[in-house]
Design an enzyme around this catalytic site. Structure first.
Site, mmCIF file in Angstrom:
data_model
loop_
_atom_site.group_PDB
_atom_site.id
_atom_site.type_symbol
_atom_site.label_atom_id
_atom_site.label_comp_id
_atom_site.label_asym_id
_atom_site.label_seq_id
_atom_site.Cartn_x
_atom_site.Cartn_y
_atom_site.Cartn_z
ATOM 1 N N ASP A 70 -0.315 5.214 -6.675
ATOM 2 C CA ASP A 70 0.230 6.579 -6.658
ATOM 3 C C ASP A 70 0.043 7.258 -5.287
ATOM 4 O O ASP A 70 0.309 8.461 -5.156
ATOM 5 C CB ASP A 70 -0.364 7.434 -7.790
ATOM 6 C CG ASP A 70 -1.848 7.669 -7.648
ATOM 7 O OD1 ASP A 70 -2.585 6.707 -7.363
ATOM 8 O OD2 ASP A 70 -2.288 8.820 -7.827
ATOM 9 N N HIS A 71 -0.394 6.482 -4.281
ATOM 10 C CA HIS A 71 -0.486 7.002 -2.906
ATOM 11 C C HIS A 71 0.288 6.144 -1.914
ATOM 12 O O HIS A 71 0.627 6.609 -0.835
ATOM 13 C CB HIS A 71 -1.959 7.131 -2.480
ATOM 14 C CG HIS A 71 -2.693 8.102 -3.349
ATOM 15 N ND1 HIS A 71 -3.005 9.377 -2.949
ATOM 16 C CD2 HIS A 71 -3.103 7.999 -4.645
ATOM 17 C CE1 HIS A 71 -3.589 10.015 -3.950
ATOM 18 N NE2 HIS A 71 -3.656 9.206 -4.989
ATOM 19 N N HIS B 66 -3.679 15.382 -5.120
ATOM 20 C CA HIS B 66 -3.114 15.779 -6.420
ATOM 21 C C HIS B 66 -3.226 17.287 -6.627
ATOM 22 O O HIS B 66 -4.164 17.921 -6.136
ATOM 23 C CB HIS B 66 -3.874 15.107 -7.578
ATOM 24 C CG HIS B 66 -3.638 13.640 -7.697
ATOM 25 N ND1 HIS B 66 -2.687 13.101 -8.530
ATOM 26 C CD2 HIS B 66 -4.245 12.589 -7.092
ATOM 27 C CE1 HIS B 66 -2.718 11.776 -8.445
ATOM 28 N NE2 HIS B 66 -3.658 11.433 -7.579
ATOM 29 N N HIS C 191 -14.420 7.432 -4.512
ATOM 30 C CA HIS C 191 -13.288 7.157 -5.411
ATOM 31 C C HIS C 191 -12.913 5.669 -5.287
ATOM 32 O O HIS C 191 -12.798 4.959 -6.289
ATOM 33 C CB HIS C 191 -12.133 8.067 -5.022
ATOM 34 C CG HIS C 191 -10.875 7.874 -5.807
ATOM 35 N ND1 HIS C 191 -10.789 8.136 -7.154
ATOM 36 C CD2 HIS C 191 -9.640 7.459 -5.420
ATOM 37 C CE1 HIS C 191 -9.550 7.879 -7.558
ATOM 38 N NE2 HIS C 191 -8.842 7.453 -6.536
ATOM 39 N N HIS D 63 -5.967 5.616 0.607
ATOM 40 C CA HIS D 63 -6.575 4.534 -0.192
ATOM 41 C C HIS D 63 -5.480 3.745 -0.880
ATOM 42 O O HIS D 63 -4.313 4.149 -0.871
ATOM 43 C CB HIS D 63 -7.607 5.067 -1.181
ATOM 44 C CG HIS D 63 -7.071 5.940 -2.279
ATOM 45 N ND1 HIS D 63 -6.452 7.147 -2.041
ATOM 46 C CD2 HIS D 63 -7.058 5.782 -3.631
ATOM 47 C CE1 HIS D 63 -6.097 7.691 -3.195
ATOM 48 N NE2 HIS D 63 -6.439 6.882 -4.180
ATOM 49 N N HIS E 141 -4.558 2.964 -3.968
ATOM 50 C CA HIS E 141 -3.943 3.198 -5.282
ATOM 51 C C HIS E 141 -2.428 3.410 -5.158
ATOM 52 O O HIS E 141 -1.952 4.100 -4.252
ATOM 53 C CB HIS E 141 -4.597 4.392 -5.982
ATOM 54 C CG HIS E 141 -5.973 4.085 -6.485
ATOM 55 N ND1 HIS E 141 -6.888 5.055 -6.790
ATOM 56 C CD2 HIS E 141 -6.580 2.890 -6.734
ATOM 57 C CE1 HIS E 141 -8.011 4.489 -7.214
ATOM 58 N NE2 HIS E 141 -7.850 3.168 -7.180
ATOM 59 N N ASP F 76 -7.823 11.126 -2.737
ATOM 60 C CA ASP F 76 -8.468 11.402 -4.026
ATOM 61 C C ASP F 76 -9.986 11.496 -3.900
ATOM 62 O O ASP F 76 -10.701 11.408 -4.897
ATOM 63 C CB ASP F 76 -8.117 10.314 -5.049
ATOM 64 C CG ASP F 76 -6.658 10.357 -5.468
ATOM 65 O OD1 ASP F 76 -5.938 11.288 -5.071
ATOM 66 O OD2 ASP F 76 -6.242 9.438 -6.207
HETATM 67 FE FE FE Z 1 -4.291 9.417 -6.985
HETATM 68 ZN ZN ZN Z 2 -6.653 7.230 -6.334
#
Ligand code: FE
Ligand code: ZN
Length: 259
Positions: free
Chosen positions: A59-60, A173, A114, A55, A57, A135
């Site tokens: 942080d990915h 995570h 998400h 996805h 985001h 996520d």
């Molecule tokens: Fe994340």
């Molecule tokens: Zn995410």
């Protein structure tokens, strides 16, 4: 066959190497940042041919520009829904699409909740199955509903746990210990959760990742999968008449406020 190796990124993120044992062809899943991934590529002698994005985001996907600068032929595969939301994306895929990473067959599963375009990658080779859930599903938990609804998340989680029982689940995570505390608050008499808490504490005390869990383990402990069970419903002040989607919504809200 394939091998999966986690790469610790940021505070509690995992990127992954998915590598075909026969051909050595590798994909990187969810590279949050470039530095630890490039260090791991040098250390393991790996060259990524693909980046798989669950996805949009940051942080990915934040590591993609730095990785693409180093490996120029790389294909960056993300959801058609995320087109324009992932810096460096070169290919768009949608539910049911398939491609290969060396001898590994990879299938795309659309799992909104998400985010709306969230996808899971199901990897199959030599009779083994692994799924990268980003996520959407965490071990013993699920992601926050930023873009989707409880109905979306319920359907997505049920699709994931409909994979073969020994499927290995790799998530985005390291939230397992916190998720299990919440799971135990909803099902205090669930012994599988009690055992998972002890096992998780032991693994984390040695600084190791808790991934993967099997589908069987998640069916036994994940409150967002276990919406039909009476004890969990009772502790969310819901009865037998509530729908599974209502229970998931109530559980997600309770988790958002859980300390
Ligand atoms: Fe994340
Ligand atoms: Zn995410």
């Amino acid at each position: 066959m394939f091998i999966v190796e986690p790469i610790a990124c940021l505070r509690d993120n995992y990127a992954y190497w998915l590598t075909c044992s026969e051909t050595g062809v590798s994909a990187l899943v969810d590279p949050s940042e470039a530095d630890p991934v490039l260090a791991s590529a040098s250390a393991h002698g790996r060259t990524p041919s693909f980046v798989l994005c669950t996805h949009h985001h940051l942080d990915h996907v934040g590591g993609i520009p730095g990785i693409a600068a180093r490996f120029s032929d790389i294909k960056v595969i993300g959801s058609s829904y995320d087109k324009g939301r992932i810096d460096g994306q070169t290919e768009t895929v949608t539910d049911g699409d398939q491609f290969t990473v060396g001898g590994i067959s990879v299938e795309v599963m659309l799992v909104p909740g998400h985010t709306l375009g969230a996808i899971a990658f199901v990897a199959r080779a030599g009779g083994k199955t692994a799924v990268f859930t980003g996520d959407t599903m965490f071990l013993a938990g699920c992601g926050r509903l930023f873009e989707g609804t409880p109905a979306d998340m319920h359907k997505s989680l049920q699709r994931i746990v409909a994979l073969p029982a020994d499927t290995q689940i790799y998530c985005g995570h390291e939230y397992t210990a916190d998720n299990l505390r919440f799971a135990a608050s909803l099902e205090p008499s669930n012994e599988a959760i009690t055992r998972a808490i002890a096992k998780t504490a032991d693994i984390r005390s040695r600084g190791l990742p808790t991934v993967p869990h099997s589908v069987t383990e998640e069916r036994a402990i994940n409150p967002f999968v276990r919406v039909q069970f009476a004890e969990l419903r009772h502790n969310l002040a819901l009865g037998a008449e509530a729908s599974d989607v209502e229970v998931l919504g109530a559980a997600r809200e309770a988790k958002d406020n859980f300390r």
